[in-house]
Each structure stands twice: as structure tokens, then as C-alpha cells.
Scaffold this active site. Structure first.
Site, PDB file in Angstrom:
ATOM      1  N   LYS A 110       1.606   7.588  24.018  1.00 37.20           N
ATOM      2  CA  LYS A 110       0.805   6.648  24.703  1.00 37.20           C
ATOM      3  C   LYS A 110       1.354   5.847  25.546  1.00 37.20           C
ATOM      4  CE  LYS A 110      -3.014   7.247  21.601  1.00 37.20           C
ATOM      5  NZ  LYS A 110      -2.402   8.242  20.208  1.00 37.20           N
TER       6      LYS A 110
HETATM    7  C1  PLP Z   1      -2.917   9.414  20.128  1.00 39.05           C
HETATM    8  C2  PLP Z   1      -1.863  10.141  19.392  1.00 39.05           C
HETATM    9  C3  PLP Z   1      -2.033  11.633  19.404  1.00 39.05           C
HETATM   10  C4  PLP Z   1      -3.689  12.212  19.860  1.00 39.05           C
HETATM   11  O1  PLP Z   1      -3.863  12.331  21.224  1.00 39.05           O
HETATM   12  P1  PLP Z   1      -5.196  12.464  21.879  1.00 39.05           P
HETATM   13  O2  PLP Z   1      -4.848  12.108  23.309  1.00 39.05           O
HETATM   14  O3  PLP Z   1      -5.983  11.329  21.134  1.00 39.05           O
HETATM   15  O4  PLP Z   1      -5.353  13.805  21.472  1.00 39.05           O
HETATM   16  C5  PLP Z   1      -1.244  12.550  18.979  1.00 39.05           C
HETATM   17  N1  PLP Z   1      -0.098  11.972  18.428  1.00 39.05           N
HETATM   18  C6  PLP Z   1       0.389  10.701  18.378  1.00 39.05           C
HETATM   19  C7  PLP Z   1       1.401  10.156  17.766  1.00 39.05           C
HETATM   20  C8  PLP Z   1      -0.782   9.776  18.963  1.00 39.05           C
HETATM   21  O5  PLP Z   1      -0.361   8.279  19.084  1.00 39.05           O
END
Ligand code: PLP
Length: 463
Positions: A110
Site C-alpha cells: 500500500k
Molecule cells: C491491501 C492488501 C491486499 C489486498 O489488496 P486489494 O487492492 O485490496 O485487493 C493484499 N495484501 C496485502 C498485504 C494488503 O495490505
């Protein structure tokens, strides 16, 4: 490039307006008026670009209201915080390619999007002479990436609510050890749902919202999706330079943001460069059921080893729905009304079309742990449980083409699952290693909207 709403209820707006709007005013999600694409000559010209330069090239296809030099600086600053010179390097692990997206300040993918979004907010607020108070609730992970995205930024204060004592210790410390003056952590005596309900109530108070310029930083912001398109293109180009013309991507999926970025990248690159997108879910499998059976229906959230994918409704799904419905906003609006009323939508008649865009696999808890153990034993490489879900799906569904697996978190962030798989906890890397010894700051409040509102009033930026 102008931006429209999936529900058709707004006049087209510019990129900068889309960043500030977040959710479209008609309740829909914002999308570019048309998805851009590039030809082979253009791709050839991108062949040797470092990540930051490639990012600017990709972003410019979607942004025409930020000066080229300014964009260059924004991108440069956003990825200067990453601990790897390639920003998102690729590792070959057995037959698979692991795209490591966790070299940012909070060790999760993120950061790639939130570092850029924080800089975009600051840039635009400076330009307009305005300010913003960001409010959000987190169950643990997104909060720290959001805080690191805006720490120290001018014109922005951020208030993040987390459930007191219910996140992992590392997760809490990752947030509360950020001591910048514009960062306020609030530990709520209650659950994540209590925190989320408080935030919703505050946003629902329009007078409060307008007075304090409340802003959100959740995954429906278009700029977040856009930032993620870049690493698909970057990864593709790297493999292509090594003689691989057509590749698959496997994506551990929760809110559909990351894999939707893959969908945009697939349309951006010349036909056939990205072959298949593998949508991997944990036991919260609404999206696997959608792809495999055409059944998009809510069930209750089950806690798993991959908590960032424990979702009930995928907030970015509506973006894909818009294309699935032939760019018909009326139909999207009807679908979303039906879903709000019945908690389910039936796409069994559109399964062939969905199958052209995605293949999917649900990965169980046992398979997740087994995959961490197997990959560690076979290759000495440690996966975090989210990444393991994607790797398992890739192993089951991979065809003859190379598969790039998106590694969305560093294994040390999810030490419990790793310990279950290999018997020992992974070592904490430098940004986490000394967390325990750092000074921290946090306000502990009852799960009471008035108390939170008063705290925000006392500490908010104002005009
Ligand atoms: C947010 C997240 C996901 C999922 O991603 P999306 O964009 O919500 O599908 C997968 N792995 C981790 C570690 C995350 O923080």
C-alpha cells in the site's frame, strides 16, 4: 484526460479534481473517460527506463493537469522513501517471478500508492492555499501506510482510529511511533467496527465535514489505482527484456484495487503482453465465486492468516463492473441498487466474458501455511501469508507462460503465520527492528463519537 463516474451522475472532471473528490458525488467510482493504450514503438522507448521515469510516463497518460516537471518531482519524492533502488524489484523463485512490492516505509504494497497520494494531496493543497483533515479507521495495516503517506506534510492533519489492544503490537507501534505534529493516533476502547462506525458518523455530519475539510484516504481513490498500474508495466518490461513476450500475473486480492490496476495495465500494453490475471482469494472468496460461478454474493467475514484480504464487499469491484456492463452507467446503478437490497448479484450469463479477463482460485488456510513452508524448504525464500495465497493460486492455475506473483507484504509483518509454517519467526528488518525502543504517542478514547469529535476539533487544521 477527463474522469467520469461509474454511475454517470457527474459532469466529467480533471485528474486533480478526481484526486480531491475520492468517491464520486453520485456514490459511484471515478474512472478515466477512456482507457489509454500504447503501441510497440512506445513500449520500445520505455525499455530501459528506471522505475521513477517509467512511472512519470505511465502517469502522464492519465494526467493532463499537472506540469511535467512537477510530476517528475512528485514521483521522485514518493519513491525516495523506498529501500530498494529498483523500487519494486523482481526475484526469481523456482519457476515463479516474485514482484516485491514491500520495500516502502511500512513494508506493505500500500506504500506504493499512498506515498504518491500523500504528495498529490500536499501539492494540490499548496496550490489552492487550502487544508485537509484526514480521518480514517484501521484494523491495523492500512493505517500505518496512510500515516507514512502524509507525515510531515503541510496543510494536512491525519487522525487514525485503531482498536486499542486489538491490533498486533508491531502494527500499533508502526503507527504510534510516528511523532510528526500532523499525525494523531486514536486508540478506541472497542473494536475495528466501532472505529469505522465513528468515522462514518463524522463524515455523515456535513457541517462538521465541510468546516474541517474532512478527507479520506481509502482504496477507492483513483490515484491509488493509478500508482499501482506502474509496477505491472515495469515488471512486464523486465521480463520482456529477458525474452518473455507474454506473461501472467497472480494477485492476492481483497478490495479489488490491485488487480484492477492489472486490468488497466493489460489494456494499456499492446495486445497479448499480459495474458491472464489470476485473482487469488483466501477463504473470504466472494471474488473467486464471482469469477468461477458468476455468483457475487455477500457472506460473513472470516478472520484468516491474510487479514488484509478479509473482506465482504470489494470496494473497487464497481470499476470492473462498469466495463463488464459495456460502459453502461444506468446498468451499473441498477446492479449496485440490487446488491445493496439483496446482497447478491448473478453474473452466470456473463461468465465467458469474465473468463477472458480473470481466472481465479480460493486458497484455504492450510494451503496458505503449506505454501509458505514449501517455498521456504524448496527455495529458501520466505513468503508472507498474503503473497502465499497468490503463489498457491499461481502454482495451481499457471499455464505455459511465466507467472509474476505480486508480493504484497514483508513476511516479518505477519510473524505468527510464518512461525506456524516454518517453526521460527522471521527476523525484523531495519524499519521494524527498533520499534519497541522508540518513543510513541497515542490518545486512548472511549468508543464515543462525541469524544472523538471533540478531540479532532481541538487538534484539526482550520481555515
Ligand atoms: C491491501 C492488501 C491486499 C489486498 O489488496 P486489494 O487492492 O485490496 O485487493 C493484499 N495484501 C496485502 C498485504 C494488503 O495490505
Amino acid at each position: 484526460m477527463r474522469y467520469i463516474s461509474t454511475r454517470g451522475g457527474i459532469e466529467p472532471i480533471s485528474f486533480k479534481q478526481a484526486v480531491m473528490m475520492g468517491l464520486a458525488r453520485d456514490g459511484g467510482l471515478l474512472l478515466p473517460e477512456r482507457l489509454p493504450s500504447i503501441d510497440r514503438t512506445k513500449l520500445e522507448s520505455w525499455r530501459n527506463l528506471p522505475y521513477q521515469y517509467l512511472a512519470r510516463e505511465v502517469l502522464e497518460l492519465f494526467i493532463d493537469d499537472i506540469d511535467r516537471l512537477d510530476l517528475e518531482v512528485l514521483v521522485e519524492n514518493s519513491y525516495a522513501s523506498f529501500r530498494h533502488p529498483q523500487v519494486t524489484p523482481i526475484r526469481k523463485v523456482g519457476d515463479l517471478f516474485i514482484l516485491e512490492l514491500f520495500h516502502g516505509p511500512t513494508l506493505a504494497f500500500k506504500d506504493v500508492a499512498l506515498q504518491l497520494l500523500g504528495n498529490l494531496f500536499e501539492y494540490q493543497l499548496k496550490e489552492s492555499g487550502s487544508f485537509m483533515n484526514i480521518i480514517g479507521a484501521t484494523s491495523g495495516d492500512t493505517g500505518s501506510a496512510a500515516i507514512y503517506g502524509v507525515r510531515g506534510k503541510k496543510g494536512i492533519n491525519i487522525f487514525i482510529l485503531h482498536p486499542h489492544g486489538r491490533t498486533s503490537r508491531i502494527q500499533a507501534l508502526q503507527m504510534t511511533t510516528v511523532l510528526d505534529e500532523n499525525v494523531f493516533n486514536i486508540a478506541i476502547r472497542g473494536t475495528f467496527d466501532d472505529g469505522q462506525a465513528i468515522v462514518k458518523e463524522l463524515f455523515g455530519d456535513l457541517e462538521f465535514k465541510d468546516q474541517y475539510h474532512l478527507g479520506a484516504i481509502n482504496s477507492i481513490n483513483w490515484a491509488r489505482v493509478l500508482a499501482q498500474v506502474v509496477y505491472y508495466v515495469y515488471a512486464y518490461i523486465k521480463l520482456w527484456r529477458n525474452g518473455m513476450d507474454s506473461v501472467d500475473f497472480s494477485v492476492p486480492t481483497g478490495n479489488f484495487g490491485d488487480i484492477f490496476a492489472g486490468y488497466v495495465a493489460k489494456h494499456l500494453l499492446p495486445e497479448g503482453c499480459i495474458n491472464r490475471l489470476i485473482l487469488a482469494t483466501n477463504e473470504n472468496d466472494i471474488l473467486s465465486r464471482f469469477v468461477n460461478q458468476g455468483d457475487y454474493s455477500k457472506s460473513t467475514v472470516r478472520p484468516t492468516f491474510s487479514p488484509s484480504m478479509d473482506i465482504q464487499i470489494a470496494s473497487n469491484f464497481e470499476r470492473y463492473l462498469y466495463y463488464l456492463r459495456g460502459e453502461d452507467p444506468e446498468q451499473v446503478r441498477r446492479d449496485m441498487e440490487t446488491f445493496a437490497r439483496d446482497g447478491r448479484l448473478d453474473f452466470s450469463g456473463l461468465r465467458d466474458q469474465v473468463a477472458r479477463d480473470f481466472v481465479s482460485r480460493r486458497v484455504s488456510e492450510e494451503e496458505t501455511i503449506e505454501t509458505i513452508a514449501d517455498v521456504h524448504r524448496e527455495h529458501g525464500y520466505l513468503l508472507d501469508p498474503h503473497t502465499a495465497v497468490g503463489v498457491r493460486a499461481a502454482r495451481e492455475l499457471g499455464g505455459e507462460r511465466p507467472v509474476v506473483c505480486l508480493a504484497t507484504a514483508h513476511p516479518a509483518k505477519f510473524g505468527d503465520a510464518v512461525k506456524k509454517a516454518i517453526g521460527t519467526e522471521p527476523e525484523l528488518p531495519p524499519p521494524l527492528a527498533d520499534l519497541e525502543s522508540r518513543e510513541s504517542r497515542c490518545e486512548i478514547l472511549d468508543a464515543d463519537t462525541e469524544k472523538v469529535r471533540n478531540f479532532i476539533r481541538e487538534h484539526a487544521l482550520r481555515g
